[in-house]
Design a protein around this motif. Structure first.
Motif, PDB file in Angstrom:
ATOM      1  N   ASP A  28     -42.721  54.275  25.340  1.00 53.82           N
ATOM      2  CA  ASP A  28     -43.256  53.355  26.197  1.00 53.82           C
ATOM      3  C   ASP A  28     -43.694  52.079  25.459  1.00 53.82           C
ATOM      4  O   ASP A  28     -43.858  51.216  26.309  1.00 53.82           O
ATOM      5  CB  ASP A  28     -44.130  54.069  27.066  1.00 53.82           C
ATOM      6  CG  ASP A  28     -45.581  54.860  26.369  1.00 53.82           C
ATOM      7  OD1 ASP A  28     -45.237  55.074  25.165  1.00 53.82           O
ATOM      8  OD2 ASP A  28     -46.558  54.695  26.841  1.00 53.82           O
ATOM      9  N   HIS A  29     -44.289  52.379  24.287  1.00 53.46           N
ATOM     10  CA  HIS A  29     -44.992  51.389  23.804  1.00 53.46           C
ATOM     11  C   HIS A  29     -43.748  50.206  23.204  1.00 53.46           C
ATOM     12  O   HIS A  29     -43.854  49.067  23.322  1.00 53.46           O
ATOM     13  CB  HIS A  29     -45.712  51.542  22.553  1.00 53.46           C
ATOM     14  CG  HIS A  29     -46.938  52.315  22.802  1.00 53.46           C
ATOM     15  ND1 HIS A  29     -48.021  52.832  21.730  1.00 53.46           N
ATOM     16  CD2 HIS A  29     -47.714  52.429  23.962  1.00 53.46           C
ATOM     17  CE1 HIS A  29     -48.894  53.441  22.239  1.00 53.46           C
ATOM     18  NE2 HIS A  29     -48.782  52.992  23.853  1.00 53.46           N
ATOM     19  N   ILE A  30     -42.632  50.624  22.680  1.00 54.70           N
ATOM     20  CA  ILE A  30     -41.477  50.043  22.457  1.00 54.70           C
ATOM     21  C   ILE A  30     -40.959  49.197  23.537  1.00 54.70           C
ATOM     22  O   ILE A  30     -40.607  48.079  23.540  1.00 54.70           O
ATOM     23  CB  ILE A  30     -40.219  50.890  21.704  1.00 54.70           C
ATOM     24  CG1 ILE A  30     -40.818  51.516  20.369  1.00 54.70           C
ATOM     25  CG2 ILE A  30     -39.165  50.141  21.686  1.00 54.70           C
ATOM     26  CD1 ILE A  30     -41.011  50.718  19.323  1.00 54.70           C
ATOM     27  N   LEU A  31     -40.874  49.978  24.832  1.00 63.97           N
ATOM     28  CA  LEU A  31     -40.423  49.265  26.021  1.00 63.97           C
ATOM     29  C   LEU A  31     -41.287  48.053  26.146  1.00 63.97           C
ATOM     30  O   LEU A  31     -40.856  47.130  26.913  1.00 63.97           O
ATOM     31  CB  LEU A  31     -40.328  50.284  27.198  1.00 63.97           C
ATOM     32  CG  LEU A  31     -39.337  51.370  27.068  1.00 63.97           C
ATOM     33  CD1 LEU A  31     -39.309  52.382  28.352  1.00 63.97           C
ATOM     34  CD2 LEU A  31     -37.909  50.826  27.066  1.00 63.97           C
ATOM     35  N   ARG A  32     -42.609  48.368  26.228  1.00 66.32           N
ATOM     36  CA  ARG A  32     -43.575  47.183  26.542  1.00 66.32           C
ATOM     37  C   ARG A  32     -43.316  46.173  25.591  1.00 66.32           C
ATOM     38  O   ARG A  32     -43.337  45.004  25.969  1.00 66.32           O
ATOM     39  CB  ARG A  32     -45.175  47.934  26.268  1.00 66.32           C
ATOM     40  CG  ARG A  32     -46.427  46.857  26.180  1.00 66.32           C
ATOM     41  CD  ARG A  32     -47.181  47.553  25.504  1.00 66.32           C
ATOM     42  NE  ARG A  32     -47.240  47.477  24.194  1.00 66.32           N
ATOM     43  CZ  ARG A  32     -48.038  48.113  23.263  1.00 66.32           C
ATOM     44  NH1 ARG A  32     -48.997  48.821  23.936  1.00 66.32           N
ATOM     45  NH2 ARG A  32     -47.773  48.192  22.266  1.00 66.32           N
ATOM     46  N   ASP A  33     -43.218  46.468  24.355  1.00 65.23           N
ATOM     47  CA  ASP A  33     -42.760  45.401  23.393  1.00 65.23           C
ATOM     48  C   ASP A  33     -41.758  44.444  23.871  1.00 65.23           C
ATOM     49  O   ASP A  33     -41.720  43.275  23.611  1.00 65.23           O
ATOM     50  CB  ASP A  33     -42.940  45.922  21.978  1.00 65.23           C
ATOM     51  CG  ASP A  33     -44.079  46.406  21.352  1.00 65.23           C
ATOM     52  OD1 ASP A  33     -45.225  46.098  21.941  1.00 65.23           O
ATOM     53  OD2 ASP A  33     -44.084  47.061  20.515  1.00 65.23           O
ATOM     54  N   ILE A  34     -40.730  45.182  24.233  1.00 58.96           N
ATOM     55  CA  ILE A  34     -39.106  44.463  24.625  1.00 58.96           C
ATOM     56  C   ILE A  34     -39.520  43.765  25.714  1.00 58.96           C
ATOM     57  O   ILE A  34     -39.105  42.657  25.856  1.00 58.96           O
ATOM     58  CB  ILE A  34     -38.250  45.732  24.733  1.00 58.96           C
ATOM     59  CG1 ILE A  34     -37.834  46.300  23.616  1.00 58.96           C
ATOM     60  CG2 ILE A  34     -37.151  44.723  25.665  1.00 58.96           C
ATOM     61  CD1 ILE A  34     -36.831  47.231  23.719  1.00 58.96           C
ATOM     62  N   SER A  35     -40.360  44.320  26.750  1.00 53.01           N
ATOM     63  CA  SER A  35     -40.662  43.384  27.920  1.00 53.01           C
ATOM     64  C   SER A  35     -41.549  42.363  27.643  1.00 53.01           C
ATOM     65  O   SER A  35     -41.322  41.172  28.074  1.00 53.01           O
ATOM     66  CB  SER A  35     -41.628  44.401  28.760  1.00 53.01           C
ATOM     67  OG  SER A  35     -41.948  43.856  30.059  1.00 53.01           O
ATOM     68  N   ASN A  36     -42.467  42.127  26.708  1.00 47.85           N
ATOM     69  CA  ASN A  36     -43.000  41.103  26.150  1.00 47.85           C
ATOM     70  C   ASN A  36     -42.148  40.232  25.556  1.00 47.85           C
ATOM     71  O   ASN A  36     -42.290  38.820  25.943  1.00 47.85           O
ATOM     72  CB  ASN A  36     -44.202  41.447  25.426  1.00 47.85           C
ATOM     73  CG  ASN A  36     -45.452  42.047  25.858  1.00 47.85           C
ATOM     74  OD1 ASN A  36     -45.473  42.210  26.955  1.00 47.85           O
ATOM     75  ND2 ASN A  36     -46.030  42.999  25.207  1.00 47.85           N
ATOM     76  N   LEU A  37     -41.013  40.561  24.882  1.00 46.98           N
ATOM     77  CA  LEU A  37     -40.144  39.573  24.317  1.00 46.98           C
ATOM     78  C   LEU A  37     -39.228  38.833  25.412  1.00 46.98           C
ATOM     79  O   LEU A  37     -38.864  37.700  25.490  1.00 46.98           O
ATOM     80  CB  LEU A  37     -39.238  40.162  23.666  1.00 46.98           C
ATOM     81  CG  LEU A  37     -39.783  40.903  22.310  1.00 46.98           C
ATOM     82  CD1 LEU A  37     -38.609  41.634  21.442  1.00 46.98           C
ATOM     83  CD2 LEU A  37     -40.167  39.666  21.107  1.00 46.98           C
ATOM     84  N   ARG A  38     -38.949  39.568  26.460  1.00 47.97           N
ATOM     85  CA  ARG A  38     -38.284  39.214  27.475  1.00 47.97           C
ATOM     86  C   ARG A  38     -38.934  37.845  28.145  1.00 47.97           C
ATOM     87  O   ARG A  38     -38.143  36.708  28.648  1.00 47.97           O
ATOM     88  CB  ARG A  38     -38.182  39.913  28.993  1.00 47.97           C
ATOM     89  CG  ARG A  38     -37.331  39.590  29.955  1.00 47.97           C
ATOM     90  CD  ARG A  38     -37.565  40.657  31.289  1.00 47.97           C
ATOM     91  NE  ARG A  38     -37.146  41.958  31.256  1.00 47.97           N
ATOM     92  CZ  ARG A  38     -35.878  42.400  31.168  1.00 47.97           C
ATOM     93  NH1 ARG A  38     -35.048  41.600  32.046  1.00 47.97           N
ATOM     94  NH2 ARG A  38     -35.740  43.519  31.033  1.00 47.97           N
ATOM     95  N   LYS A  39     -40.224  37.801  28.134  1.00 50.89           N
ATOM     96  CA  LYS A  39     -40.985  36.694  28.688  1.00 50.89           C
ATOM     97  C   LYS A  39     -40.996  35.147  27.699  1.00 50.89           C
ATOM     98  O   LYS A  39     -40.913  34.210  28.302  1.00 50.89           O
ATOM     99  CB  LYS A  39     -42.344  36.645  28.608  1.00 50.89           C
ATOM    100  CG  LYS A  39     -42.680  38.231  29.631  1.00 50.89           C
ATOM    101  CD  LYS A  39     -44.452  38.370  29.344  1.00 50.89           C
ATOM    102  CE  LYS A  39     -44.577  39.751  30.183  1.00 50.89           C
ATOM    103  NZ  LYS A  39     -45.991  40.139  29.864  1.00 50.89           N
ATOM    104  N   ASP A  40     -40.579  35.553  26.745  1.00 49.18           N
ATOM    105  CA  ASP A  40     -40.626  34.278  25.692  1.00 49.18           C
ATOM    106  C   ASP A  40     -39.295  34.128  24.973  1.00 49.18           C
ATOM    107  O   ASP A  40     -39.189  32.934  24.420  1.00 49.18           O
ATOM    108  CB  ASP A  40     -41.462  34.614  24.433  1.00 49.18           C
ATOM    109  CG  ASP A  40     -42.991  35.085  24.889  1.00 49.18           C
ATOM    110  OD1 ASP A  40     -43.513  35.865  24.344  1.00 49.18           O
ATOM    111  OD2 ASP A  40     -43.768  34.351  25.876  1.00 49.18           O
ATOM    112  N   ILE A  41     -38.140  34.821  25.377  1.00 48.47           N
ATOM    113  CA  ILE A  41     -36.779  34.505  24.708  1.00 48.47           C
ATOM    114  C   ILE A  41     -35.795  34.120  25.874  1.00 48.47           C
ATOM    115  O   ILE A  41     -35.477  34.919  26.845  1.00 48.47           O
ATOM    116  CB  ILE A  41     -36.218  35.767  24.101  1.00 48.47           C
ATOM    117  CG1 ILE A  41     -37.338  36.311  23.100  1.00 48.47           C
ATOM    118  CG2 ILE A  41     -34.702  35.451  23.597  1.00 48.47           C
ATOM    119  CD1 ILE A  41     -36.843  37.418  22.367  1.00 48.47           C
ATOM    120  N   PRO A  42     -35.550  32.779  25.798  1.00 50.56           N
ATOM    121  CA  PRO A  42     -34.359  32.366  26.859  1.00 50.56           C
ATOM    122  C   PRO A  42     -33.047  33.182  26.960  1.00 50.56           C
ATOM    123  O   PRO A  42     -32.569  33.376  28.154  1.00 50.56           O
ATOM    124  CB  PRO A  42     -34.184  30.957  26.718  1.00 50.56           C
ATOM    125  CG  PRO A  42     -35.381  30.425  25.781  1.00 50.56           C
ATOM    126  CD  PRO A  42     -35.800  31.809  24.955  1.00 50.56           C
TER     127      PRO A  42
END
Length: 256
Positions: A28-42
């Motif tokens: 779930d922490h890995i999923l959280r980190d990926i979700s955070n990347l979604r916000k910043d990567i076009p």
């Protein structure tokens, strides 16, 4: 560290589940980190693809496939000497998989028209010969696949996919032929005394008979709840011996 990188849609990728396992992190922490990347990567969608994978109870859980660029961005925040070692192994795994892709370049990717035509003819001949041999030696292929898949423990849902891919389309559930799939495979395992059918904490865990036969392993993991309590999760996996056993048993039933 087996299968750090796999093939998916003709691309070398790894998964969020494998990254969590290798780096010793909660998924779930890995999923959280990926979700955070979604916000910043076009171009997030070019590096990450959402998917699902069954858990030990056959329930689909969210996960992500990621290519080399996606993994690199995700792993930037992983620190420590051990993490660096894992990063290097991942990079080499990506390189090795991509070298295989180049070596197995399909005919349609060759620029020269004459060489492309030659390769296409060779591919078609090889394909026909392979299909012919598979039909002749189908039982042997099934057994060989079971041996190769027995190198590590796998989830029950994954074994169901392997069995179906190897040509076993149906199994008998509740006295009737049912399509091979993870849900019907779980039912078959319960009906035949390999998994506990009694509802409760032990539901879908191996019976004593199955454990004595060496067909399954049960791995426990602990999760910290928001209230501070600890939840113990049991994951049932099929051993190499179990993979061989179930494929051969179902092959025999389908041949009868």
């Amino acid at each position: 560290m087996n299968e750090l990188v796999i093939m998916h849609d003709q691309q070398a990728v790894t998964t969020s589940l494998k990254v969590a396992e290798v780096f010793g992190k909660r998924h779930d922490h890995i999923l959280r980190d990926i979700s955070n990347l979604r916000k910043d990567i076009p171009n997030f969608g070019e590096m990450f693809l959402e998917g699902t994978e069954p858990d030990s109870y056959g329930r689909n859980r969210k996960m992500f496939y990621m290519n080399r660029d996606g993994f690199t961005l995700l792993a930037m925040g992983f620190t420590g000497q051990k993490a660096m070692s894992f990063k290097l192994k991942y990079i080499e795994a990506f390189n090795a998989m991509e070298r295989q892709l180049v070596a197995k370049q399909d005919s349609y990717m060759i620029a020269d028209p004459i060489e492309r035509a030659k390769r296409w003819i060779e591919e078609q001949k090889a394909l026909k010969e392979t299909q012919k041999q598979l039909e002749i030696a189908k039982p042997k292929v099934l057994f060989a696949d079971s041996v190769s898949s027995s190198e590590t423990t796998i989830l029950i849902g994954v074994l169901a996919k392997i069995i179906k891919q190897n040509g076993i389309e149906y199994l008998t559930v509740e006295g009737k032929p049912k399509p091979m799939g993870q849900n019907n495979f779980f039912k078959w395992l319960r009906e035949n005394g390999y998994l506990i059918s009694r509802k409760g904490d032990s539901w879908n865990t191996p019976t004593q008979k199955a454990m004595d036969m060496g067909l399954f392993e049960v791995k426990e993991s602990t999760t910290l709840n928001p209230d501070g309590s600890v939840r113990i999760t049991k994951t049932t996996k099929v051993t190499g011996k179990g993979q061989q056993y179930f494929i051969n048993k179902l092959l025999g039933e389908n041949a009868a």
